[in-house]
Design an enzyme around this catalytic site. Structure first.
Site, PDB file in Angstrom:
ATOM      1  N   LYS A 139       0.835  -1.205   0.000  1.00 19.02           N
ATOM      2  CA  LYS A 139       0.000   0.000   0.000  1.00 19.02           C
ATOM      3  C   LYS A 139       0.870   1.255   0.000  1.00 19.02           C
ATOM      4  CE  LYS A 139      -3.325   2.396   2.967  1.00 19.02           C
ATOM      5  NZ  LYS A 139      -4.529   2.355   2.128  1.00 19.02           N
ATOM      6  N   ILE A 146     -28.692  10.207   4.573  1.00 20.88           N
ATOM      7  CA  ILE A 146     -28.488   8.804   4.947  1.00 20.88           C
ATOM      8  C   ILE A 146     -27.784   8.664   6.293  1.00 20.88           C
ATOM      9  CG2 ILE A 146     -27.579   6.582   4.108  1.00 20.88           C
ATOM     10  CD1 ILE A 146     -29.913   7.813   2.483  1.00 20.88           C
ATOM     11  N   ASP A 173     -29.145   0.615   9.335  1.00 23.22           N
ATOM     12  CA  ASP A 173     -28.510   0.424   8.021  1.00 23.22           C
ATOM     13  C   ASP A 173     -28.226  -1.044   7.756  1.00 23.22           C
ATOM     14  OD1 ASP A 173     -28.266   3.124   7.247  1.00 23.22           O
ATOM     15  OD2 ASP A 173     -26.534   3.378   8.562  1.00 23.22           O
ATOM     16  N   GLU A 176     -24.786  -8.814  -0.171  1.00 27.78           N
ATOM     17  CA  GLU A 176     -23.514  -9.503  -0.376  1.00 27.78           C
ATOM     18  C   GLU A 176     -23.386 -10.776   0.449  1.00 27.78           C
ATOM     19  OE1 GLU A 176     -21.193  -6.003   0.819  1.00 27.78           O
ATOM     20  OE2 GLU A 176     -20.138  -7.369   2.155  1.00 27.78           O
ATOM     21  N   GLU A 224     -29.708   3.129  -3.170  1.00 28.04           N
ATOM     22  CA  GLU A 224     -28.876   3.789  -4.166  1.00 28.04           C
ATOM     23  C   GLU A 224     -29.508   3.600  -5.536  1.00 28.04           C
ATOM     24  OE1 GLU A 224     -24.665   2.782  -4.336  1.00 28.04           O
ATOM     25  OE2 GLU A 224     -24.864   2.926  -6.504  1.00 28.04           O
ATOM     26  N   HIS A 242     -20.949   9.542  -4.669  1.00 26.01           N
ATOM     27  CA  HIS A 242     -19.598   9.011  -4.888  1.00 26.01           C
ATOM     28  C   HIS A 242     -18.737   9.955  -5.704  1.00 26.01           C
ATOM     29  CE1 HIS A 242     -22.193   5.596  -3.959  1.00 26.01           C
ATOM     30  NE2 HIS A 242     -21.147   5.147  -3.304  1.00 26.01           N
TER      31      HIS A 242
HETATM   32  N1  GLN Z   1     -25.441   5.710   7.877  1.00 24.32           N
HETATM   33  C1  GLN Z   1     -24.269   5.390   7.137  1.00 24.32           C
HETATM   34  C2  GLN Z   1     -23.660   6.663   6.592  1.00 24.32           C
HETATM   35  O1  GLN Z   1     -24.373   7.546   6.246  1.00 24.32           O
HETATM   36  C3  GLN Z   1     -24.568   4.449   5.994  1.00 24.32           C
HETATM   37  C4  GLN Z   1     -23.324   4.034   5.259  1.00 24.32           C
HETATM   38  C5  GLN Z   1     -23.509   2.953   4.200  1.00 24.32           C
HETATM   39  O2  GLN Z   1     -24.564   2.780   3.672  1.00 24.32           O
HETATM   40  N2  GLN Z   1     -22.488   2.260   3.857  1.00 24.32           N
HETATM   41  O3  GLN Z   1     -22.465   6.800   6.483  1.00 24.32           O
HETATM   42 ZN    ZN Z   2     -25.090   3.475   1.520  1.00 23.17          ZN
END
Ligand code: GLN
Ligand code: ZN
Length: 774
Positions: free
Chosen positions: A18, A447, A615, A621, A681, A710
């Site tokens: 890394k 979120i 969450d 996965e 998403e 992103h």
């Molecule tokens: N609550 C988390 C955030 O907003 C959700 C992150 C995720 O979905 N990976 O960072």
């Molecule tokens: Zn997310």
């Protein structure tokens, strides 16, 4: 009897790869220095494996970034968009390689990276090969041969490890219509054969072809493609010892195909499927000369091997086919294990007791060798002592109160159907919640996380080091939280969040406060490229001693009259992103975590929070590799979520969130989670995902993300309005929420503010256009 290994971690035990990569990318060091570091890592790995007693040592398991990308590169499978770099003499070959890995934006060149996706059911991500109809292949890079030669220099005749032609094709994607990638096999095989010939000329004895797709559902045609491949290889190279490596699940429906292959060795994953050994031995179809490589040491987890269990399996195989046809090995490449337990010297993270239960990659090599010695009755003076120690440790694990908490077990046992059900169905709850919350149409929210700025991260680091005390740390976080609440109010968001500034990571934060979890200092595992993760270890019964998030959520709620959403990580995600104990089923561990989260949900409600988000980004996965196993997994996973969410009153609104939500095929199960609101998403696919809602009438409320977090790009209001309109074609407006795709922690404040203000205005515009229509 021999020992073998399928692959060793390439990151270096102190993350040397890394550091070296990132220095090269940022221009701080030269290509020469990167290549020197990587040469050292390879040499050390080979010598270590030799020292630990591995007879057949892999090569070509190293990669600068990803082994599937290496193969695309080796086979000249380079998409046209990279040609400007490929044909430019100012670029080194490695720069072309890194452009494919990470994209390249500089001067006049602007190309995107190859797509990245998960490697089967692991947390490792590979770069997806791209194929066109007229795809050609040719030997573009000599890595496989070079590494073989390099190992010869240190006196080791390795077993090159290569992803098989069929698995390479299946791991990729067609970039245009009108063909199936499996039909490229005829063109691909000659290129493999050229490389194999070169290795044979150099005296190679073994080659391992990874055939991981044998652990998935394959069509007849795909099975035949595998058969044809090895028929050809064995005709052309009759003396080559070909090892087929299958892992992460059993051969299943593909067992007959596998047993019919004209190869030297079949590798079997006896950690995932110990019963498979009986299937093979009793099938009567194992060819007389075929060897079995018994993958008894878990390459995917960090637990010490149970020698007694492994020896039983090995003995069974010896009895059936004799010692000479047996190899002992890890269950899969050790790429998925951390490097070296000996580095863990800080007992504050990892107590002596827990440490004695663990084995990382280096220790797993020792286990493979001891198992061979025990089965082979060699070196007995030492190996019997090790066996005795090992038996004792496993006996102790069965009863120790460090692992076993009778209260937790009782609670799990006492669970009834009612505990995974809300008081009333959603239709009843929805009315009650509408009255209680009084939110407008198209309610807006986020979120959970807000930007984790350099400052926020530096406070945490300083607090950890002790250079700022708890009080000061608290004050700084309070100030940040307060400003975030203020901003959300000014922007006009309807449901606020506290920002998650106190959290390092959404799983670690909870693990650190729960019983049954341990943490390592150097237990890194590659996730992709130069990104590594350090998963927590769940070693014992999980329970919650004290509230974990109530203080921050209530503080934030006290600053605003608008509803504040409490923020938790769900049981399946905590499970999925940890190393999980192997002395009970995953479903049982998930249930224990679910109960701990349930207690937190109830405490948040008591503290006055009307909305709580749990969450679950990792639900998808966790799906098994074979479709026939999905239902079992989904049943317990969804149930775990429901247990965590069902302790509250009808008035309390439960949200959940998922990202990368390709869930067309599991939408009914997602609905079955019965969250009052789900945020997903959606924006990267321009709401393509919503097609599924055309066919499936999603019963509860839903927030399809309207902008991509992103990227730093600030979306325009009009884009969001059009996405909302698109969504409202499929989902009744009374059910729609407006929110970004995911948490904002990786973003900067400036773009975050602009984007959220645009988002709120977009929601307002939609409300107005609806009221005009009405
Ligand atoms: N609550 C988390 C955030 O907003 C959700 C992150 C995720 O979905 N990976 O960072
Ligand atoms: Zn997310």
């Amino acid at each position: 009897m021999k020992t073998t290994n399928l692959g060793y971690p390439r990151i270096g035990s102190k993350r040397e790869l890394k550091k070296s990569l990132e220095n090269y990318w940022s221009g701080k060091s030269s290509l020469g220095s990167l290549l020197l570091t990587t040469k050292n890592i390879r040499q050390q790995n080979w010598l270590l494996q030799k020292e630990k007693g591995i007879d057949i040592i892999p090569s070509n398991d190293f990669s600068l970034y990803d082994q599937v990308l290496d193969l695309s590169f080796t086979l000249g499978c380079i998409p046209e968009r990279y040609f400007a770099i490929k044909n430019n003499p100012n670029f080194a070959k490695q720069d072309l390689y890194f452009a494919m890995a990470r994209g390249h934006q500089k001067n006049t060149i602007d190309v995107t990276a190859l797509e990245m996706t998960k490697w089967f059911d692991t947390n490792y991500h590979y770069l997806v090969p791209e194929f066109t109809k007229n795809q050609t292949f040719f030997v573009y890079d000599s890595k496989i041969v070079d590494e073989y030669k390099e190992a010869l220099e240190v006196g080791i005749k390795t077993k090159p490890v290569i992803l098989s032609p069929v698995s390479f094709l299946l791991s990729g994607k067609e970039k245009e219509d009108g063909f199936h990638r499996i039909n490229l096999l005829e063109k691909l095989l000659p290129v493999y054969e050229t490389i194999i010939q070169e290795l044979v000329n150099l005296g190679v004895e073994y080659i391992q072809f990874d055939e991981p797709f044998l652990a998935t559902n394959l069509s007849k045609k795909e099975q035949e493609a595998i058969q044809n491949t090895y028929q050809r290889f064995s005709n052309i190279f009759p003396n080559l010892k070909i090892v087929i490596a299958n892992y992460f699940d059993c051969y299943g429906d593909n067992l007959e195909t596998a047993l019919s292959l004209p190869v030297h060795t079949l590798q079997i994953d006896l950690v995932r499927c110990p019963l498979q050994l009986d299937d093979i031995l009793q099938s009567g179809k194992l060819q007389e000369k075929t060897h079995l490589s018994l993958g008894v040491v878990d390459g995917r987890n960090i637990w010490k091997n149970n020698f007694d269990t492994s020896l039983n399996l090995i003995q069974k195989a010896i009895d059936a086919i004799g010692k000479e046809r047996i190899l002992i090995s890890p269950s899969c490449s050790l790429l998925h294990s951390p490097c070296d337990l000996d580095l863990e010297t800080n007992s504050k993270n990892l107590s002596k007791e827990v440490k004695q239960w663990l084995a990382f990659a280096k220790q797993k090599l020792e286990e493979v060798t001891i198992l061979k010695q025990l089965a082979n009755q060699e070196n007995l003076e030492i190996s019997l002592v090790k066996l005795h120690e090992n038996t004792k440790i496993h006996e102790f694990k069965k009863t120790t109160s460090l692992i076993h908490n009778p209260n937790v077990k009782e609670r799990v046992k006492a669970l009834t159907e009612k505990d995974s059900q809300r008081k009333n169905p959603f239709s009843v709850r929805q009315k009650i919640q509408k009255t209680a919350l009084n939110l407008p149409l198209f309610p807006t929210t986020t979120i959970g996380s807000f930007p984790q700025t350099k400052e926020v991260r530096s406070w945490r680091a300083k607090h950890k080091k002790g250079s700022i005390d708890a009080k000061e740390y608290q004050n700084l976080l309070e100030k940040e939280t307060k400003e975030t609440i203020q901003f959300q109010e000014e922007a006009g968001l309807d449901v606020l969040v506290h920002g998650e500034f106190e959290r390092n990571d959404m799983v670690e934060y909870f693990g650190e406060q729960l019983n049954g979890f341990a943490f390592t200092q150097f237990g890194w595992v590659q996730s992709y490229g130069s990104r590594y993760v350090k998963p927590p270890i769940i070693y014992g019964d999980v329970s919650r001693e004290n509230p974990m998030t109530v203080k921050w959520s209530s503080y934030a709620q006290s600053l605003t009259k608008k509803p504040l959403k409490g923020m938790l990580t769900g049981p399946v995600t905590i499970l999925q992103w940890s190393f999980v104990r192997n002395d009970q089923t995953r479903s049982k561990t998930a249930t224990q975590i679910a109960l701990a989260i349930r207690d937190e949900v109830v405490d948040l409600e008591k503290a006055g929070l009307q909305i709580i988000q749990i969450d679950e980004p990792a639900i998808r996965e966790g799906l098994p590799l074979r479709k026939e196993d999905w239902k079992t997994y989904l049943n317990w996973a969804i149930k775990a979520f429901r247990i965590s969410a069902s302790g509250v009153k009808n008035e309390t609104q439960i949200h959940t969130h998922m990202c990368y939500s390709e869930f067309n095929d599991i939408i009914a199960d997602i609905a079955d989670m019965d969250a009052d609101v789900i945020t997903i998403e959606c924006s990267r696919s321009q709401m393509e995902l919503l097609d599924v809602f055309a066919a499936f009438k999603y019963p509860n409320e839903i927030g399809p993300g309207v902008y991509d977090i992103h990227s730093p790009r600030v979306p325009e209001r009009e884009e969001m309005v059009s996405l909302i309109k698109k969504a409202s074609k499929y989902i009744p407006v009374e059910q729609l929420w407006i929110n970004p795709d995911c948490g904002l922690k990786t973003r900067h404040w400036e773009e975050t503010k602009k984007a959220l203000i645009e988002m709120v205005t977009a929601a307002q515009e939609c409300r107005e256009s609806i009221s005009v229509l009405a």
